[in-house]
Design an enzyme around this catalytic site. Structure first.
Site, PDB file in Angstrom:
ATOM      1  N   ASP A  13       0.808  -1.221   0.000  1.00 36.82           N
ATOM      2  CA  ASP A  13       0.000   0.000   0.000  1.00 36.82           C
ATOM      3  C   ASP A  13       0.843   1.274   0.000  1.00 36.82           C
ATOM      4  O   ASP A  13       0.457   2.296   0.586  1.00 36.82           O
ATOM      5  CB  ASP A  13      -0.966   0.018   1.216  1.00 36.82           C
ATOM      6  CG  ASP A  13      -1.878  -1.182   1.213  1.00 36.82           C
ATOM      7  OD1 ASP A  13      -2.239  -1.644   0.108  1.00 36.82           O
ATOM      8  OD2 ASP A  13      -2.233  -1.665   2.308  1.00 36.82           O
ATOM      9  N   HIS A  41      -4.855  -1.671  -5.597  1.00 39.29           N
ATOM     10  CA  HIS A  41      -4.013  -0.603  -6.153  1.00 39.29           C
ATOM     11  C   HIS A  41      -4.914   0.563  -6.551  1.00 39.29           C
ATOM     12  O   HIS A  41      -5.681   0.466  -7.510  1.00 39.29           O
ATOM     13  CB  HIS A  41      -3.209  -1.122  -7.349  1.00 39.29           C
ATOM     14  CG  HIS A  41      -2.167  -2.128  -6.962  1.00 39.29           C
ATOM     15  ND1 HIS A  41      -1.305  -2.713  -7.861  1.00 39.29           N
ATOM     16  CD2 HIS A  41      -1.824  -2.625  -5.753  1.00 39.29           C
ATOM     17  CE1 HIS A  41      -0.501  -3.536  -7.217  1.00 39.29           C
ATOM     18  NE2 HIS A  41      -0.801  -3.514  -5.938  1.00 39.29           N
TER      19      HIS A  41
HETATM   20  P1  GDP Z   1      -0.793   0.344  -3.562  1.00 41.56           P
HETATM   21  O1  GDP Z   1      -1.435  -0.909  -3.101  1.00 41.56           O
HETATM   22  O2  GDP Z   1       0.683   0.351  -3.335  1.00 41.56           O
HETATM   23  O3  GDP Z   1      -1.142   0.707  -4.976  1.00 41.56           O
HETATM   24  O4  GDP Z   1      -1.364   1.512  -2.639  1.00 41.56           O
HETATM   25  P2  GDP Z   1      -2.895   1.684  -2.150  1.00 41.56           P
HETATM   26  O5  GDP Z   1      -3.693   2.175  -3.283  1.00 41.56           O
HETATM   27  O6  GDP Z   1      -3.377   0.475  -1.437  1.00 41.56           O
HETATM   28  O7  GDP Z   1      -2.731   2.769  -1.031  1.00 41.56           O
HETATM   29  C1  GDP Z   1      -2.277   4.055  -1.318  1.00 41.56           C
HETATM   30  C2  GDP Z   1      -3.366   5.053  -0.880  1.00 41.56           C
HETATM   31  O8  GDP Z   1      -2.805   6.349  -0.800  1.00 41.56           O
HETATM   32  C3  GDP Z   1      -4.487   5.191  -1.886  1.00 41.56           C
HETATM   33  O9  GDP Z   1      -5.658   5.540  -1.200  1.00 41.56           O
HETATM   34  C4  GDP Z   1      -4.032   6.320  -2.779  1.00 41.56           C
HETATM   35  O10 GDP Z   1      -5.096   7.018  -3.415  1.00 41.56           O
HETATM   36  C5  GDP Z   1      -3.368   7.208  -1.769  1.00 41.56           C
HETATM   37  N1  GDP Z   1      -2.231   7.989  -2.267  1.00 41.56           N
HETATM   38  C6  GDP Z   1      -1.265   7.621  -3.141  1.00 41.56           C
HETATM   39  N2  GDP Z   1      -0.337   8.584  -3.264  1.00 41.56           N
HETATM   40  C7  GDP Z   1      -0.740   9.593  -2.441  1.00 41.56           C
HETATM   41  C8  GDP Z   1      -0.184  10.864  -2.091  1.00 41.56           C
HETATM   42  O11 GDP Z   1       0.871  11.276  -2.544  1.00 41.56           O
HETATM   43  N3  GDP Z   1      -0.881  11.607  -1.164  1.00 41.56           N
HETATM   44  C9  GDP Z   1      -2.057  11.175  -0.614  1.00 41.56           C
HETATM   45  N4  GDP Z   1      -2.650  11.970   0.266  1.00 41.56           N
HETATM   46  N5  GDP Z   1      -2.601  10.000  -0.929  1.00 41.56           N
HETATM   47  C10 GDP Z   1      -1.942   9.216  -1.819  1.00 41.56           C
HETATM   48  P1  IMO Z   2      -1.108  -4.212  -2.260  1.00 43.77           P
HETATM   49  O1  IMO Z   2      -0.672  -4.806  -3.566  1.00 43.77           O
HETATM   50  C1  IMO Z   2      -1.212  -4.611   2.079  1.00 43.77           C
HETATM   51  C2  IMO Z   2      -1.282  -8.697   3.648  1.00 43.77           C
HETATM   52  C3  IMO Z   2      -2.489  -9.221   4.387  1.00 43.77           C
HETATM   53  C4  IMO Z   2      -1.874 -10.318   5.239  1.00 43.77           C
HETATM   54  C5  IMO Z   2      -0.755 -10.859   4.370  1.00 43.77           C
HETATM   55  C6  IMO Z   2      -1.121 -12.118   3.608  1.00 43.77           C
HETATM   56  O2  IMO Z   2      -2.351  -3.410  -2.344  1.00 43.77           O
HETATM   57  O3  IMO Z   2       0.036  -3.502  -1.625  1.00 43.77           O
HETATM   58  P2  IMO Z   2      -2.719 -12.705   1.584  1.00 43.77           P
HETATM   59  O4  IMO Z   2      -4.134 -12.354   1.310  1.00 43.77           O
HETATM   60  O5  IMO Z   2      -1.747 -12.232   0.553  1.00 43.77           O
HETATM   61  O6  IMO Z   2      -2.527 -14.170   1.879  1.00 43.77           O
HETATM   62  O7  IMO Z   2      -2.368 -11.937   2.959  1.00 43.77           O
HETATM   63  O8  IMO Z   2      -0.422  -9.825   3.468  1.00 43.77           O
HETATM   64  N1  IMO Z   2      -1.565  -8.173   2.301  1.00 43.77           N
HETATM   65  C7  IMO Z   2      -1.500  -6.882   1.970  1.00 43.77           C
HETATM   66  N2  IMO Z   2      -1.239  -5.783   2.729  1.00 43.77           N
HETATM   67  N3  IMO Z   2      -1.391  -4.477   0.741  1.00 43.77           N
HETATM   68  C8  IMO Z   2      -1.599  -5.556  -0.045  1.00 43.77           C
HETATM   69  O9  IMO Z   2      -1.565  -5.491  -1.388  1.00 43.77           O
HETATM   70  C9  IMO Z   2      -1.722  -6.825   0.576  1.00 43.77           C
HETATM   71  N4  IMO Z   2      -1.922  -8.091   0.118  1.00 43.77           N
HETATM   72  C10 IMO Z   2      -1.837  -8.894   1.186  1.00 43.77           C
HETATM   73  O10 IMO Z   2      -3.101  -8.208   5.147  1.00 43.77           O
HETATM   74  O11 IMO Z   2      -1.295  -9.776   6.402  1.00 43.77           O
HETATM   75 MG    MG Z   3      -2.909  -1.524  -1.780  1.00 42.35          MG
END
Ligand code: GDP
Ligand code: IMO
Ligand code: MG
Length: 422
Positions: A13, A41
């Site tokens: 994340d 994502h």
């Molecule tokens: P990923 O799984 O690595 O793609 O990341 P996620 O989407 O799960 O989590 C990133 C969160 O932060 C999302 O809600 C994005 O919209 C938000 N986000 C990403 N970049 C920024 C930033 O520069 N500032 C803020 N405030 N939010 C961001």
């Molecule tokens: P992105 O791609 C954050 C965490 C789960 C759990 C462990 C194993 O959005 O960064 P799983 O379902 O893979 O067997 O879970 O990994 N987990 C994540 N945490 N972002 C993710 O994906 C995750 N995918 C799995 O919370 O602890």
């Molecule tokens: Mg994510």
């Protein structure tokens, strides 16, 4: 023209999706190299806001070919739903493919994932996304899995299911879950064949020709190093390798062909799920990071555990992944803090160590912090490095120094253009 990998540098994340979406504006090919629909994502662009689970984040550029690579695990039901959601906002999806070698997540994998979690002793839960990830990768490693190619050949599929399902039914029965029959899975796979059969390809010529003709290729990682099966906080990990090594096995590309490995580094730390998280905050600062940063899971909606930036984890991540550069995300979330902390070491039984130790020692590691002054300035409209407040630049430079790779991007908001290119 180059091969650029986007790799999660922390606990997932970090903002991988938004960076891939940004780079995909000029990419010929985007490849998801591991993981499944456990990903969430987030992408915000002219089409709207999306939480992508299995579609590569290059899907919004009609000219980009999007490949769900051999190292992934695919739930076609999720993919179908997601394609419909994305298409509803006017996105034309025609260049989406799945490698024949990708393993398929079946409904019973998701049931077993939930049951296995429920059977864990208290405090030992992984906190999985319940998307069937552990069970499907287990079948893959045990060489009994069902791959995308199998649904193209019903006779072959039937034999594979006749061998697999008796053992799956033993597990389902053990957990008090309903058994499955060969016929019902054959029927499900027939419906997937109808909907996705023409998307299932052998990606070797596609990827080889793209690399050899100098196309712009983006590799999209899922999750981050701290939940890597080998280098993460085992057993609180996922079941694949989000680290740079996973690109080669997952996308079928030699390490020598990868030009850039960009680590996505959140300006603070978050983790969702079980396992040690040394920098976790249980105070007002932790709550403030969560509320300003909107730190709730994109897949499960769970509140994310929040903490200060962990420089030890970042340096470890850079070492294992070999980052050629980093993108620091969510700087704006820190805009209103008077003071910030950065973890520069772990105190383990009185000894200060500068690397991430094995899980049992991480459980007792206490972070050693240095304190940094906040900048109290709204950075969300800043688009040039020079325009950032000096204190913000100093904080970012410290992250760069501790991580050990040059800053290439800084993001100051979730929208596609809220980014500084350095
Ligand atoms: P990923 O799984 O690595 O793609 O990341 P996620 O989407 O799960 O989590 C990133 C969160 O932060 C999302 O809600 C994005 O919209 C938000 N986000 C990403 N970049 C920024 C930033 O520069 N500032 C803020 N405030 N939010 C961001
Ligand atoms: P992105 O791609 C954050 C965490 C789960 C759990 C462990 C194993 O959005 O960064 P799983 O379902 O893979 O067997 O879970 O990994 N987990 C994540 N945490 N972002 C993710 O994906 C995750 N995918 C799995 O919370 O602890
Ligand atoms: Mg994510």
């Amino acid at each position: 023209m180059s091969v650029t990998a986007i790799v999660g540098a922390q606990w997932g994340d970090e903002g991988k999706g938004r960076l891939v979406d940004y780079l995909a504006q000029n990419a010929d090919l985007v490849i998801r190299y591991q993981g499944g629909d456990n990903a969430g994502h987030t992408v915000i662009n002219e089409y709207g806001k999306f939480a992508l689970h299995i579609l590569p984040s290059g899907i919004f550029n009609p000219k980009t070919v999007c490949l769900v690579g051999a190292g992934t695990v695919v739930n076609f039901n999720t993919m179908e739903k997601e394609i419909a959601e994305v298409a509803e906002s006017g996105v034309i999806i025609k260049n989406l493919y799945v490698d024949k070698r990708a393993h398929l997540i079946m409904p019973f994998h998701c049931l077993l994932d939930g049951a296995e979690e429920a059977s864990k002793k208290k405090g030992w839960e992984v906190g999985t996304t319940k998307r069937g990830i552990g069970p499907v990768y287990s079948d893959k490693a045990a060489r009994v899995g069902i791959r995308a190619v199998d649904i193209l050949h019903p006779e072959r599929l039937k034999v594979r299911l006749e061998m697999l399902l008796p053992r799956k039914n033993r597990e389902l029965t053990y957990f008090g879950l309903p058994e499955v029959t060969v016929d019902e899975i054959m029927e499900l796979c027939a419906s997937w064949r109808e909907k996705f059969g023409d998307k299932i390809i052998d990606s070797i010529p596609l990827v080889r020709d793209a690399v050899l003709s100098g196309k712009n290729i983006v590799m999209e990682g899922q999750l981050g190093i701290m939940r890597d099966l080998d280098w993460g906080i085992y057993p609180y990990t996922t079941s694949s390798n989000p680290t740079a090594g996973g690109i080669c096995s997952g996308a079928g590309i030699s390490p020598k062909r990868i030009d850039n490995i960009i680590g996505i580094v959140k300006a603070y730390s978050t983790s969702v799920g079980g396992g040690p998280f040394s920098v976790e905050l249980f105070d007002e600062d932790g709550d403030k990071l969560r509320s300003i940063g909107g730190e709730y899971g994109a897949t499960t909606g769970r509140p994310r555990r929040c903490g200060w930036f962990d420089g030890v984890a970042a340096a470890y991540s850079c070492w294992i992944n070999g980052f050629t550069g980093i993108a620091i995300t969510k700087l704006d979330v820190l805009d209103s803090f008077d003071n910030l902390k950065i973890c520069t070491g772990y105190n383990v039984n009185g000894e200060i160590i500068d690397y991430v130790p094995e899980t049992s020692l991480q459980e007792i590691a206490e972070p050693v912090y240095e304190v940094w002054e906040g900048w109290n300035y709204d950075t969300t409209s800043v688009r040039k490095w020079e325009d950032l407040p000096e204190k913000a630049k100093a904080y970012l430079k410290r992250i760069e120094e501790l991580t050990g790779a040059p800053i290439q991007f800084v993001s100051v908001g979730p929208e596609r253009d809220q980014i500084i290119i350095k």
